[in-house]
Design an enzyme around this catalytic site. Sequence first.
Site, PDB file in Angstrom:
ATOM      1  CE  LYS A 126      -0.531  -4.183  -6.273  1.00  0.00           C
ATOM      2  NZ  LYS A 126      -0.088  -2.812  -6.642  1.00  0.00           N
ATOM      3  CG  ASP A 145       1.776  -3.430 -11.869  1.00  0.00           C
ATOM      4  OD1 ASP A 145       1.221  -3.493 -12.996  1.00  0.00           O
ATOM      5  OD2 ASP A 145       3.009  -3.462 -11.717  1.00  0.00           O
TER       6      ASP A 145
END
Length: 283
Positions: A126, A145
């Site tokens: 991420k 997220d």
Amino acid sequence: MTATNQPRALAQETFRRLRVIHPDAHCELDHVNPFQLLVATVLSAQTTDVLVNQITPKLFARWPDAPSLANAPVAEVAALLRERLGMFNQKGKNIVGLAKKLVEKHGGEVPRTLAELVELPGVGRKTANVVLGVAFGRPEGVVVDTHVQRLSQRLGWTTEQKPETIEKALCALFPPEDWNMLSLVLIFHGRRVCFAKKPACAACGVNDACPSAFAAENVGRKPPKKRPAVVIEAAPRKAAKKAATKKVAATKTAAKKVVVKKGVATRIAPKKAAAKGKGSGRA
């Protein structure tokens, strides 16, 4: 339009409308270069962008680049982070460690591939895609997220639960040129309209395209954790009194004696039982 293409077309049209609603969508971590973005993104784990933005000006004033941060004492970095952030010891260790790796392997510069970025301390897929997308415009996937996960489920774009499988589903729905803005727009919408609690469905510009509209409260959210039952102990005096009562009852029971006479069991009082025992001892 085939059944396969229809969900993709609907998702892309909804995203187009969201971009119109949020034309200013951008990464809300303050930074002036890829190095600062990388460090800020690592620091943002398990905390808010607001808190990170409160500490990074002070951090970068002391250690503005990879070489300076690589030579910083971890304890000093952690002490500075402690003013605003949790997990400050681990985060301090991570950003000093990644600065050292940048100096040793990349000449102090931030690499431009996911494979190289995830080798740095504290950098996962991420974080790497945040840097690749925002700093270089070349993400290798969609940043998933908590906001992206929640909205993609509420909008009906995926039923997957894990970030890695949600990312695959989104990458299949949208072309690579949309991957960076997709996450930024969904994060913007999640922070301003589609809240985790009490989403503002009435104010949402795409509520007509959302299968969860006006019933989204429990969609895309983790179920509440089950807490262990709390055992309330008796007050000390009551507990002591209860124990004493049990002890007296046990003593009385033990003092009783059963005498069998002519096949009939008869309980006799403790005193009589004791006297009978003494008499038998004299014989």
